[in-house]
Structure formats: structure tokens, C-alpha cells
Design a protein around this motif. Structure first.
Motif, PDB file in Angstrom:
ATOM      1  N   ARG A   1      14.516   2.797 -10.532  1.00 47.38           N
ATOM      2  CA  ARG A   1      13.658   2.899  -9.345  1.00 47.38           C
ATOM      3  C   ARG A   1      12.214   3.118  -9.782  1.00 47.38           C
ATOM      4  N   GLU A   2      11.327   2.300  -9.241  1.00 51.24           N
ATOM      5  CA  GLU A   2       9.934   2.358  -9.654  1.00 51.24           C
ATOM      6  C   GLU A   2       9.196   3.518  -8.979  1.00 51.24           C
ATOM      7  N   ARG A   3       8.047   3.848  -9.556  1.00 51.89           N
ATOM      8  CA  ARG A   3       7.210   4.902  -9.003  1.00 51.89           C
ATOM      9  C   ARG A   3       6.692   4.473  -7.637  1.00 51.89           C
ATOM     10  N   PRO A   4       6.194   5.422  -6.832  1.00 52.06           N
ATOM     11  CA  PRO A   4       5.735   5.089  -5.471  1.00 52.06           C
ATOM     12  C   PRO A   4       4.700   3.974  -5.439  1.00 52.06           C
ATOM     13  N   ILE A   5       4.994   2.963  -4.643  1.00 52.87           N
ATOM     14  CA  ILE A   5       4.051   1.860  -4.408  1.00 52.87           C
ATOM     15  C   ILE A   5       3.749   1.812  -2.916  1.00 52.87           C
ATOM     16  N   ASP A   6       4.793   1.593  -2.143  1.00 59.82           N
ATOM     17  CA  ASP A   6       4.701   1.646  -0.687  1.00 59.82           C
ATOM     18  C   ASP A   6       5.442   2.899  -0.239  1.00 59.82           C
ATOM     19  N   GLN A   7       4.798   3.735   0.522  1.00 64.17           N
ATOM     20  CA  GLN A   7       5.391   5.019   0.885  1.00 64.17           C
ATOM     21  C   GLN A   7       6.619   4.898   1.782  1.00 64.17           C
ATOM     22  N   GLU A   8       6.892   3.719   2.279  1.00 63.38           N
ATOM     23  CA  GLU A   8       8.040   3.564   3.168  1.00 63.38           C
ATOM     24  C   GLU A   8       9.148   2.717   2.575  1.00 63.38           C
ATOM     25  N   VAL A   9       8.986   2.283   1.320  1.00 66.83           N
ATOM     26  CA  VAL A   9       9.983   1.387   0.724  1.00 66.83           C
ATOM     27  C   VAL A   9      10.232   1.777  -0.734  1.00 66.83           C
ATOM     28  N   TYR A  10      11.501   1.895  -1.114  1.00 66.99           N
ATOM     29  CA  TYR A  10      11.858   2.080  -2.518  1.00 66.99           C
ATOM     30  C   TYR A  10      11.920   0.713  -3.182  1.00 66.99           C
ATOM     31  N   VAL A  11      11.418   0.620  -4.386  1.00 66.87           N
ATOM     32  CA  VAL A  11      11.448  -0.631  -5.128  1.00 66.87           C
ATOM     33  C   VAL A  11      12.239  -0.420  -6.416  1.00 66.87           C
ATOM     34  N   PHE A  12      13.222  -1.294  -6.657  1.00 68.61           N
ATOM     35  CA  PHE A  12      14.042  -1.199  -7.864  1.00 68.61           C
ATOM     36  C   PHE A  12      13.767  -2.406  -8.754  1.00 68.61           C
TER      37      PHE A  12
END
Length: 219
Positions: free
Chosen positions: A115-126
Motif C-alpha cells: 500500500r502506497e503512502r497517502p496520495i489522495d486522502q479518500e483512496v488507498y492505492v496499492f
């Protein structure tokens, strides 16, 4: 070592409860800290942040080991560990071991969870396994800084229970710096804390083994 174990169990329960709350409000908590970043700034920020640096725990361990460099000195400080005793050198190694294991385990888990660091505060990015398969750069779950900070702090509490509040404060403060800087989600930090608990457990097994060996040879 019953009092120390009871204290650590209470801390673990509190962190698990906090982790559940954090998981529910992950994005909102991150947004709050980012919009109120002034809470941790300047010298206080950097003082707490280095609690997650392996260099900090290496320095602490060396300082403890050098307090009484010789185990046969006239009045060496011995530490009680489950009816045995260990020298400050062994205690120092266990603190460094706990912090180091926390960091290594966290880095390994990052490669699996991805899981990546925060990019969009409303979406988790893997990140896909096909993309930079062996690099943890940009990955955030769990937080390595939090794992190191909690691993080292809990080991310090195990050896020196009177330091429980400053040690715990340093670990929690380090976690706050990772969130307030926008580098990690709160759940990254909570997971890092759990990794730190596990690392301290492993280091504690080694410490008890050394205590048993010391107690046996001293009879």
C-alpha cells in the motif's frame, strides 16, 4: 518481570482499541492532522521523529552498554529478568535488537502489502507486484519509523520500567510526526506499533534466554 509484562499488555490492548478507531476514521484523521500540521513543528517535531531512527536506538544502546563496561566491575548494575540477571551489555543489545527487528519486519511487510503512502486522502492505492517488486520506496504500510520507535521503546520499558512514560511518549510522538507530515495514514502507524510489539516479544525471548544462561552459570 510481571509488572513490566502487565504494563506492556495494557499498552497492547490500548493500541488495539486505538487501531480499531483509527481504521474507521483513517482518512478523516489524516485530513485533520494535515490541516493542523502546526501541532508538531520545529524542534519538537524533529525530537520526536528521531525516535523512529535506528541510529537513535543504536546510540541509546551504546550509552547503556558503556555505563558499566565490565561485568566484573566492583559494583556492576545487574538487571533482574525472571529470577535471573543480565548485564547492561546484554540489556543494551536487546533494546537495539528489538528496534532493528521492528524496522526489518516492517520493510518486509511493505513488500507484501504494497500500500502506497497517502496520495489522495479518500483512496488507498496499492502497487502492482510487477512494479518495482523489491523496492519499499513510496510504500507506507506499516510505518517503519513507528515499528522502530515502538520496538525500541517497549524494550526500554522492559529493562527500565520506570522509564515507561517518557519511552511510550517518544514512540507515540514519533507516530504523530509521521501522520502530521502526510507521510503515513494513521493505520500505517498503528500497524507499525503492532510490529514493534511483536519485535519486542522476539527480543524478549532472547533476553530471557540470556538471563537463564547467566543464572545457570552463576550457580
Amino acid at each position: 518481570m510481571g509488572d513490566q509484562d502487565a504494563t506492556i499488555r495494557k499498552i497492547l490492548f490500548s493500541c488495539l482499541l486505538a487501531g480499531i478507531i483509527i481504521a474507521v476514521g483513517d482518512f478523516k484523521i489524516l485530513s485533520f492532522f494535515k490541516s493542523n500540521a502546526w501541532v508538531l513543528k520545529g524542534d519538537v517535531y524533529y525530537l520526536l521523529r528521531i525516535g523512529g531512527s535506528m541510529w537513535t536506538w543504536l546510540l541509546i544502546s551504546i550509552s547503556i552498554a558503556l555505563a558499566f563496561p565490565r561485568s566484573d566491575s566492583p559494583s556492576p548494575l545487574k538487571l533482574r529478568v525472571e529470577r535471573g540477571s543480565v548485564s547492561l551489555k546484554i540489556a543494551a543489545i536487546s533494546i537495539c535488537l528489538s528496534a532493528g527487528l521492528g524496522g526489518l519486519i516492517a520493510e518486509f511487510l511493505k513488500l507484501i502489502i504494497r500500500r502506497e503512502r497517502p496520495i489522495d486522502q479518500e483512496v488507498y492505492v496499492f502497487r502492482a507486484f510487477s512494479e518495482r517488486a523489491w523496492s519499499t520506496s513510496g510504500l507506507g504500510l506499516p510505518s517503519s519509523h513507528a515499528a522502530v520507535a515502538f520496538g525500541g521503546s517497549l524494550a526500554l520499558i522492559t529493562i527500565f520500567p520506570t522509564l515507561r512514560w517518557p519511552a511510550l511518549g517518544m514512540a507515540i510522538g514519533c507516530g504523530f510526526t509521521r501522520i502530521s507530515s502526510g507521510a503515513h495514514y494513521p493505520t500505517d502507524v498503528a500497524a507499525g506499533a503492532l510490529v514493534g510489539f511483536f519485535a519486542n516479544y522476539l527480543a524478549g525471548l532472547w533476553l530471557r534466554r540470556e538471563s537463564w544462561k547467566h543464572n545457570r552459570t552463576s550457580k
